[in-house]
Design a protein around this motif. Structure first.
Motif, PDB file in Angstrom:
ATOM      1  N   ASP A  11       6.529   3.040   4.360  1.00  0.00           N
ATOM      2  CA  ASP A  11       6.891   4.440   4.999  1.00  0.00           C
ATOM      3  C   ASP A  11       7.387   4.150   6.276  1.00  0.00           C
ATOM      4  N   THR A  12       7.860   4.910   7.010  1.00  0.00           N
ATOM      5  CA  THR A  12       9.166   5.147   8.103  1.00  0.00           C
ATOM      6  C   THR A  12       7.760   4.101   9.664  1.00  0.00           C
ATOM      7  N   GLU A  13       8.921   4.046  10.395  1.00  0.00           N
ATOM      8  CA  GLU A  13       8.100   3.198  11.754  1.00  0.00           C
ATOM      9  C   GLU A  13       7.249   3.558  12.045  1.00  0.00           C
ATOM     10  N   ALA A  14       7.780   5.207  12.094  1.00  0.00           N
ATOM     11  CA  ALA A  14       6.735   6.574  13.569  1.00  0.00           C
ATOM     12  C   ALA A  14       5.168   5.792  12.341  1.00  0.00           C
ATOM     13  N   LYS A  15       5.321   6.185  10.765  1.00  0.00           N
ATOM     14  CA  LYS A  15       4.228   6.646  10.341  1.00  0.00           C
ATOM     15  C   LYS A  15       3.252   5.194  10.074  1.00  0.00           C
ATOM     16  N   ALA A  16       4.232   4.269   9.605  1.00  0.00           N
ATOM     17  CA  ALA A  16       3.259   2.514   9.857  1.00  0.00           C
ATOM     18  C   ALA A  16       2.705   2.436  11.531  1.00  0.00           C
ATOM     19  N   LYS A  17       2.847   2.787  12.350  1.00  0.00           N
ATOM     20  CA  LYS A  17       2.697   2.477  13.804  1.00  0.00           C
ATOM     21  C   LYS A  17       1.468   3.451  13.946  1.00  0.00           C
ATOM     22  N   GLN A  18       1.684   4.605  12.789  1.00  0.00           N
ATOM     23  CA  GLN A  18      -0.282   5.998  13.620  1.00  0.00           C
ATOM     24  C   GLN A  18      -0.941   5.103  12.654  1.00  0.00           C
ATOM     25  N   THR A  19      -0.608   4.937  11.368  1.00  0.00           N
ATOM     26  CA  THR A  19      -1.493   4.088  10.801  1.00  0.00           C
ATOM     27  C   THR A  19      -2.155   2.809  11.379  1.00  0.00           C
ATOM     28  N   TYR A  20      -1.286   2.160  12.132  1.00  0.00           N
ATOM     29  CA  TYR A  20      -1.606   0.823  13.242  1.00  0.00           C
ATOM     30  C   TYR A  20      -2.850   1.509  14.058  1.00  0.00           C
ATOM     31  N   LYS A  21      -2.438   2.763  14.323  1.00  0.00           N
ATOM     32  CA  LYS A  21      -2.848   2.982  15.590  1.00  0.00           C
ATOM     33  C   LYS A  21      -4.573   3.355  15.014  1.00  0.00           C
ATOM     34  N   ASP A  22      -4.526   4.248  13.579  1.00  0.00           N
ATOM     35  CA  ASP A  22      -5.431   5.092  13.373  1.00  0.00           C
ATOM     36  C   ASP A  22      -6.778   5.060  12.194  1.00  0.00           C
ATOM     37  N   TRP A  23      -5.967   3.085  11.752  1.00  0.00           N
ATOM     38  CA  TRP A  23      -6.854   2.731  10.516  1.00  0.00           C
ATOM     39  C   TRP A  23      -7.369   1.271  11.441  1.00  0.00           C
ATOM     40  N   ALA A  24      -8.693   0.765  10.988  1.00  0.00           N
ATOM     41  CA  ALA A  24      -9.057   0.018  11.845  1.00  0.00           C
ATOM     42  C   ALA A  24      -8.598  -1.460  10.798  1.00  0.00           C
ATOM     43  N   ILE A  25      -7.079  -1.887  11.566  1.00  0.00           N
ATOM     44  CA  ILE A  25      -6.337  -3.118  10.519  1.00  0.00           C
ATOM     45  C   ILE A  25      -6.018  -3.420  12.112  1.00  0.00           C
ATOM     46  N   TYR A  42       0.735  -1.501  -0.353  1.00  0.00           N
ATOM     47  CA  TYR A  42       0.066   0.149   0.035  1.00  0.00           C
ATOM     48  C   TYR A  42       0.813   1.327   0.066  1.00  0.00           C
ATOM     49  N   ARG A  43      -0.027   1.793  -0.698  1.00  0.00           N
ATOM     50  CA  ARG A  43       1.047   3.993  -0.614  1.00  0.00           C
ATOM     51  C   ARG A  43       1.621   3.914   0.700  1.00  0.00           C
ATOM     52  N   GLY A  44       1.206   4.182   1.737  1.00  0.00           N
ATOM     53  CA  GLY A  44       1.123   4.751   3.029  1.00  0.00           C
ATOM     54  C   GLY A  44       0.495   5.663   3.519  1.00  0.00           C
ATOM     55  N   LEU A  45       0.340   5.854   5.002  1.00  0.00           N
ATOM     56  CA  LEU A  45      -0.256   6.538   6.055  1.00  0.00           C
ATOM     57  C   LEU A  45      -0.754   7.665   4.936  1.00  0.00           C
ATOM     58  N   HIS A  46      -0.197   8.524   3.887  1.00  0.00           N
ATOM     59  CA  HIS A  46      -1.239   9.622   3.239  1.00  0.00           C
ATOM     60  C   HIS A  46      -1.545   8.922   2.725  1.00  0.00           C
ATOM     61  N   CYS A  47      -2.599   7.971   2.015  1.00  0.00           N
ATOM     62  CA  CYS A  47      -3.559   7.409   1.169  1.00  0.00           C
ATOM     63  C   CYS A  47      -4.738   7.305   1.954  1.00  0.00           C
ATOM     64  N   PRO A  48      -5.916   7.938   1.875  1.00  0.00           N
ATOM     65  CA  PRO A  48      -7.214   7.148   2.373  1.00  0.00           C
ATOM     66  C   PRO A  48      -7.605   6.556   1.456  1.00  0.00           C
ATOM     67  N   VAL A  49      -7.268   5.916  -0.195  1.00  0.00           N
ATOM     68  CA  VAL A  49      -7.558   5.449  -0.500  1.00  0.00           C
ATOM     69  C   VAL A  49      -7.537   3.547   0.202  1.00  0.00           C
ATOM     70  N   CYS A  50      -6.197   3.826   1.068  1.00  0.00           N
ATOM     71  CA  CYS A  50      -5.224   2.655   0.961  1.00  0.00           C
ATOM     72  C   CYS A  50      -6.377   1.978   2.574  1.00  0.00           C
TER      73      CYS A  50
END
Length: 168
Positions: free
Chosen positions: A72-86, A37-45
């Protein structure tokens, strides 16, 4: 570019849960499903991975192990994991751009709030022996394979023992 029926490059990637995931150490019953996936910045992802979360048990029931990765960096990936329902999707980060190119993935230069460079989406279905079964590569966030379509395709493949195509 990797063709179906060819061995994939080995892949080792850190996960947000503090472990390392290595393709050569995976032993799924049927397939490994690798989603880039593209990363935290991507709403489609976000939408795609949140839908994946709701269908994870269907993949698992078919003997398919699933992982999602990005550059994504570790920090962005952890933010993704926290913010998205995954919560149940293994989430990898810092997939090197050079390795992504070996997989045939497309790379974009960032615009607006995007990273300087990042990997465009891809979906890989990989046999337990690490041969590529099939792949879908995108040049932008749109036009990804529907997850129900992927589930139904895997059911067909397993039921009919359908061979990988596109190898010629």
């Amino acid at each position: 570019m990797i063709k179906p029926r060819q061995k994939t490059p080995n892949l080792s990637i850190n996960l947000v849960n503090g472990t390392e995931w290595t393709l050569s150490k995976q032993h799924p019953e049927a397939f490994t499903l690798l989603i880039v996936y593209r990363g935290l910045h991507c709403p489609v992802c976000k939408k795609y991975l949140e839908e994946l979360q709701t269908k994870l048990s269907k993949f698992n029931d078919l003997g398919v192990n699933v992982i999602a990765i990005s550059s994504d960096t570790e920090a962005k990936a952890k933010q993704t994991y926290k913010d998205w329902a995954i919560a149940d999707i293994p989430l990898g980060y810092e997939f090197p751009i050079e390795e992504a190119r070996e997989w045939g993935l497309f790379i974009s230069k960032g615009i607006k709030q995007e990273p300087d460079t990042f990997i465009e989406p891809g979906l890989f279905v990989i046999r337990p022996n690490k041969e590529l079964y099939c792949a879908s590569l995108q040049t932008m966030p749109f036009a990804r394979p529907g997850l129900d379509d992927v589930i139904n395709a895997i059911k067909f493949i397993l039921h009919k023992d359908y061979p990988a195509r596109g190898e010629a």
